[in-house]
Design an enzyme around this catalytic site. Structure first.
Site, PDB file in Angstrom:
ATOM      1  N   ASN A   1      -4.414   6.385  -2.146  1.00 24.76           N
ATOM      2  CA  ASN A   1      -4.123   6.541  -0.720  1.00 24.76           C
ATOM      3  C   ASN A   1      -3.460   7.883  -0.433  1.00 24.76           C
ATOM      4  OD1 ASN A   1      -5.257   4.183   0.127  1.00 24.76           O
ATOM      5  ND2 ASN A   1      -3.362   2.999   0.187  1.00 24.76           N
TER       6      ASN A   1
ATOM      7  N   SER B   1       0.829  -1.202   0.000  1.00 24.83           N
ATOM      8  CA  SER B   1       0.000   0.000   0.000  1.00 24.83           C
ATOM      9  C   SER B   1       0.865   1.254   0.000  1.00 24.83           C
ATOM     10  CB  SER B   1      -0.884   0.044   1.247  1.00 24.83           C
ATOM     11  OG  SER B   1      -1.626  -1.116   1.368  1.00 24.83           O
TER      12      SER B   1
ATOM     13  N   HIS C   1      -1.499  -2.705  -7.128  1.00 24.56           N
ATOM     14  CA  HIS C   1      -2.177  -2.322  -5.882  1.00 24.56           C
ATOM     15  C   HIS C   1      -3.674  -2.570  -6.021  1.00 24.56           C
ATOM     16  CE1 HIS C   1      -3.525   0.810  -2.776  1.00 24.56           C
ATOM     17  NE2 HIS C   1      -3.081  -0.257  -2.153  1.00 24.56           N
TER      18      HIS C   1
ATOM     19  N   GLU D   1      -4.406  -0.239  -9.223  1.00 25.16           N
ATOM     20  CA  GLU D   1      -3.351   0.707  -9.594  1.00 25.16           C
ATOM     21  C   GLU D   1      -2.150  -0.115 -10.067  1.00 25.16           C
ATOM     22  OE1 GLU D   1      -4.060   4.624  -6.779  1.00 25.16           O
ATOM     23  OE2 GLU D   1      -3.124   2.897  -5.843  1.00 25.16           O
TER      24      GLU D   1
HETATM   25  P1  NAD Z   1      -2.853 -10.009   6.043  1.00 25.12           P
HETATM   26  O1  NAD Z   1      -2.174  -9.859   7.346  1.00 25.12           O
HETATM   27  O2  NAD Z   1      -4.313 -10.294   6.026  1.00 25.12           O
HETATM   28  O3  NAD Z   1      -2.146 -11.141   5.200  1.00 25.12           O
HETATM   29  C1  NAD Z   1      -0.767 -11.278   5.069  1.00 25.12           C
HETATM   30  C2  NAD Z   1      -0.475 -12.746   4.844  1.00 25.12           C
HETATM   31  O4  NAD Z   1       0.877 -12.863   4.458  1.00 25.12           O
HETATM   32  C3  NAD Z   1      -0.677 -13.598   6.090  1.00 25.12           C
HETATM   33  O5  NAD Z   1      -1.563 -14.655   5.776  1.00 25.12           O
HETATM   34  C4  NAD Z   1       0.722 -14.110   6.403  1.00 25.12           C
HETATM   35  O6  NAD Z   1       0.710 -15.407   6.925  1.00 25.12           O
HETATM   36  C5  NAD Z   1       1.393 -14.049   5.049  1.00 25.12           C
HETATM   37  N1  NAD Z   1       2.837 -13.921   5.097  1.00 25.12           N
HETATM   38  C6  NAD Z   1       3.580 -13.102   5.872  1.00 25.12           C
HETATM   39  N2  NAD Z   1       4.879 -13.264   5.609  1.00 25.12           N
HETATM   40  C7  NAD Z   1       4.980 -14.198   4.656  1.00 25.12           C
HETATM   41  C8  NAD Z   1       6.053 -14.795   3.954  1.00 25.12           C
HETATM   42  N3  NAD Z   1       7.301 -14.445   4.208  1.00 25.12           N
HETATM   43  N4  NAD Z   1       5.790 -15.729   3.024  1.00 25.12           N
HETATM   44  C9  NAD Z   1       4.513 -16.080   2.762  1.00 25.12           C
HETATM   45  N5  NAD Z   1       3.452 -15.545   3.397  1.00 25.12           N
HETATM   46  C10 NAD Z   1       3.680 -14.622   4.323  1.00 25.12           C
HETATM   47  O7  NAD Z   1      -2.538  -8.678   5.239  1.00 25.12           O
HETATM   48  P2  NAD Z   1      -3.330  -8.028   4.019  1.00 25.12           P
HETATM   49  O8  NAD Z   1      -4.338  -7.062   4.526  1.00 25.12           O
HETATM   50  O9  NAD Z   1      -3.752  -9.104   3.090  1.00 25.12           O
HETATM   51  O10 NAD Z   1      -2.183  -7.145   3.331  1.00 25.12           O
HETATM   52  C11 NAD Z   1      -1.182  -7.703   2.546  1.00 25.12           C
HETATM   53  C12 NAD Z   1      -0.508  -6.633   1.713  1.00 25.12           C
HETATM   54  O11 NAD Z   1      -1.497  -5.984   0.927  1.00 25.12           O
HETATM   55  C13 NAD Z   1       0.152  -5.525   2.529  1.00 25.12           C
HETATM   56  O12 NAD Z   1       1.313  -5.098   1.871  1.00 25.12           O
HETATM   57  C14 NAD Z   1      -0.894  -4.427   2.545  1.00 25.12           C
HETATM   58  O13 NAD Z   1      -0.324  -3.146   2.723  1.00 25.12           O
HETATM   59  C15 NAD Z   1      -1.457  -4.579   1.166  1.00 25.12           C
HETATM   60  N6  NAD Z   1      -2.824  -4.061   0.987  1.00 25.12           N
HETATM   61  C16 NAD Z   1      -3.779  -4.267   1.929  1.00 25.12           C
HETATM   62  C17 NAD Z   1      -5.064  -3.776   1.721  1.00 25.12           C
HETATM   63  C18 NAD Z   1      -6.157  -4.029   2.710  1.00 25.12           C
HETATM   64  O14 NAD Z   1      -7.209  -3.350   2.640  1.00 25.12           O
HETATM   65  N7  NAD Z   1      -6.025  -4.969   3.620  1.00 25.12           N
HETATM   66  C19 NAD Z   1      -5.367  -3.082   0.523  1.00 25.12           C
HETATM   67  C20 NAD Z   1      -4.358  -2.913  -0.426  1.00 25.12           C
HETATM   68  C21 NAD Z   1      -3.097  -3.399  -0.187  1.00 25.12           C
END
Ligand code: NAD
Length: 653
Positions: free
Chosen positions: A477, A406, A427, A439
């Site tokens: 964002n 993000s 994104h 994005e």
């Molecule tokens: P989340 O915590 O729900 O999921 C992250 C997952 O990654 C977990 O299941 C974890 O076990 C796994 N993980 C962590 N380290 C790992 C590794 N080394 N190898 C494999 N798996 C691994 O988080 P999320 O909300 O899904 O966010 C993930 C990414 O997406 C972040 O970078 C976040 O900024 C971005 N993002 C989130 C949103 C949102 O609304 N949640 C929107 C856009 C972008």
């Protein structure tokens, strides 16, 4: 070559429209249709006609190149009247889409038959318009008024099955459409000519109370849009005052709406969405073929991205940290797909096939054949570096490697890869299998092929892909952070959270900023603020109210307290405790509070959006102001009928 041709076989005339790509009702089609009908009427050998289109679709709309020009006769309403006045029955044979003027042409025909995959609709409200060639008057004379209202005010097309159920079709073709239309023609040759729709009674006539209910329900859904309500008035006029009065009213409203700000805004965004991903530098660059997609992390975003990729027909491999996380990721995808199954969007067979196309693993070697990988692990640079290091080692040399970060610097992420040319940002927005916006972030070193592949992937997923450059928060964002800051200033200067939210909802946002923060949870941004605190410019104004809430264990909707207090039904109520906190903060800082009305609140928000948008443009992060509008409308709830913050605030000549 003529766009309308007439051929005759065994007493049946075939009127064929060939006006690619959507067989639009261009002038040549309109005049060609009238000529064909004149010839058919004058030829005693012909007993019926079939109206059919070449290519992928029946008539799917108007000719956009004729928009804004004076209409050249014959205009569509007259062509449809001519169809209704035909002396031999005309059967519309529909495949693909019959949309807008296309469906109105079909309504002018004496019969309608469609193949089972066809879709039929009157989507004019999506452009701030109502049907302008009799659709609001004829449709309720063929289908129950509630169905006509639903089709016209939602703009959503119906399936052939639904169209057949409600009486819009006379038959569904199973097998070749043309053969089915010919067979159908044989069954009606000796029958009576059906009455034109305009001479028929409406299928149902709502009472005054029923009209009131329809209007209230439509107003609620329309959230400030004028066209759906104008459509109700047109339908009602046609039913209560007769077809002539209805047609005159429909035309008058159509012209009035065509010149309205809402229609201009909706047309702006319609075209912006279709042009935003067309990059001249990618013209002629062939994308890599895509079969297998890798997703790193099966959390909220990863599972959503995996679901979207499966639904687009790709094989998907999720990589997670351990077996339990793999099982969680798989279970979340299964839950998403079960939702599609329950809503009838996919069949049980498709569901089974999609689940079979998903594998999970803790071993990056499973990505050896992946063509594109999206990383969606924790938002932490060290974790991202580790993941991209492994991807560099295990993926094919030409696999595109994307991060869903993000806020983190994707150039930095790319710098640790063996080949930074293939690293980009993708994104997604949450829920990733539902939200249309994506994005596509160009890193400094990304090559054209990787970008072309990313856009191809986005297209396959049915996303609206907006190119943008690397910066903190990309387009959306970043703009949200900017206006959030100004909303927080307004709190200290005199507004209350629920007043700001009410102004945003009144403007057309589905919810206000503070309610949205409560929904997302306040603790994640609190953690980010604490992390960034040492780097904050001490001279910059800082509003600590969000921190105070978290310190008071008010983390948002999920624990019943945030910017609002939530009742037992989960409904947000303004909380006097929060109001007192806000007022006390102003006093502490020595700020004299003043009242803000809705217009002032929205002025502050729109100005903040505009200013940040201008900066984003000057830095080359967004290619155009249109791109910013597309992002804010499709990802951040900006009301579509206002055209986006850049369109709205543009200086008009
Ligand atoms: P989340 O915590 O729900 O999921 C992250 C997952 O990654 C977990 O299941 C974890 O076990 C796994 N993980 C962590 N380290 C790992 C590794 N080394 N190898 C494999 N798996 C691994 O988080 P999320 O909300 O899904 O966010 C993930 C990414 O997406 C972040 O970078 C976040 O900024 C971005 N993002 C989130 C949103 C949102 O609304 N949640 C929107 C856009 C972008």
């Amino acid at each position: 070559m003529s766009t309308v041709t007439l051929t005759i076989e065994n007493a049946i005339a075939f009127i064929t429209i060939n006006n690619p790509p959507i067989n639009a009702t261009s002038h040549s089609v309109r005049s060609g249709l009238v000529d064909a009908l004149d010839q058919i009427d004058g030829n005693d050998d012909i007993r019926a006609a079939i109206l059919i289109c070449e290519g992928k679709t029946f008539i799917a709309g108007a000719d956009v190149s004729e928009f804004g020009q004076p209409p050249k006769p014959p205009i569509l309403p007259d062509v449809i009247k001519r169809l209704e006045a035909a002396t031999k029955p005309v059967i519309a044979a529909i495949h693909g889409h019959a949309l807008g003027g296309g469906l109105e042409v079909a309504l002018g025909c004496q019969y309608r038959i469609a193949d089972s995959k066809a879709k039929l609709g009157l989507p004019e409200v999506n452009l701030g318009l109502i049907p302008g060639a009799g659709g609001t008057i004829r449709l309720p004379r063929l289908v129950p008024v509630t169905e006509a209202v639903s089709m016209i005010t939602s703009g959503k097309p119906v399936s052939a099955t639904k169209a057949n159920e409600i009486g819009l079709l006379d038959a569904i073709a199973h097998g070749e459409l043309i053969d089915a239309a010919c067979d159908f023609a044989q069954t009606i040759l000796d029958g009576e000519m059906p009455k034109p729709l305009l001479l028929r009674d409406p299928v149902s006539v709502p009472s005054t109370d029923e009209w009131d209910d329809i209007t209230v329900a439509t107003k609620k859904k329309a959230r400030g849009q004028t066209a759906p309500l104008a459509a109700i008035s047109a339908i009602r006029t046609g039913i209560e005052q007769g077809p002539d009065a209805g047609l005159a009213f429909e035309r008058e409203k159509f012209i009035e709406l065509r010149d309205s700000d809402q229609s201009k805004a909706l047309r702006h965004i319609f075209f912006a969405e279709r042009s935003v991903a067309k990059l001249p530098e990618l013209k002629g660059v062939a994308p890599n073929p895509l079969h297998q997609i890798g997703v790193i992390g099966g959390g909220i975003m990863g599972a959503g991205i995996a679901t979207a990729s499966l639904l687009a027909g790709f094989d998907v491999t999720i990589i997670e940290r351990d077996d339990a996380a793999c099982a969680n990721g798989r279970a979340t995808v299964e839950k998403h797909l079960s939702g599609s199954l329950t809503r009838g969007l996919i069949s049980q067979d498709r569901f089974d096939a999609l689940m079979a196309s998903l594998t999970t693993s803790t071993d990056y070697a499973a990505l050896a054949d992946a063509d594109l990988v999206v990383e969606a692990v924790f938002e932490d640079m060290a974790v991202k570096h580790d993941v991209f290091g492994k991807l560099s080692l295990h993926c094919k040399a030409d696999a595109v490697l994307a991060s869903n970060t993000s806020y983190l610097d994707i150039n930095d992420i790319a710098s640790r890869c063996i080949n930074p040319k293939r690293v980009i940002g993708l994104h997604f927005f949450s829920p990733a299998h539902i939200m249309k916006l994506l994005e596509v972030v160009r890193t400094d070193k990304a090559d054209a092929k990787s970008l072309a592949t990313a856009f191809d992937f986005a297209r396959a997923l049915g996303k609206i892909a907006v190119p943008c450059g690397v910066c903190d928060g990309f387009i959306g964002n970043r703009i949200m952070s900017a206006y959030r800051k100004h909303c927080e200033y307004m709190l200290e200067d005199g507004a209350l959270p629920h007043q700001i939210d009410a102004a945003m909802v009144e403007f057309g946002f589905p919810m206000g900023l503070f309610a949205m923060q409560d929904m997302a949870g306040l603790e994640i941004s609190w953690a980010t603020r604490k992390r960034l605190a040492p780097f904050r410019d001490p001279s910059e104004r800082y509003v600590a109210l969000g921190d105070y809430l978290c310190e008071m264990d008010r983390f948002g909707k999920k624990n019943g307290l945030g910017w609002y207090r939530y009742d037992e039904n989960g409904k947000a109520q303004p909380d006097p405790e929060v109001d007192a906190l806000v007022i006390a903060e102003s006093e502490k800082k020595g700020i004299t509070r003043r009242d803000f009305n809705s217009t002032e609140i929205m002025d502050v928000i729109l100005t903040a959006m505009r200013n940040e948008g201008d900066k984003i443009l000057s830095e080359g992060i967004a290619n155009s102001a249109d791109a910013i509008d597309v992002v804010m409308i499709n990802g951040y709830g900006f009301p579509r009928h206002k055209g986006g913050p850049m369109f709205m605030t543009a200086k008009k000549d």
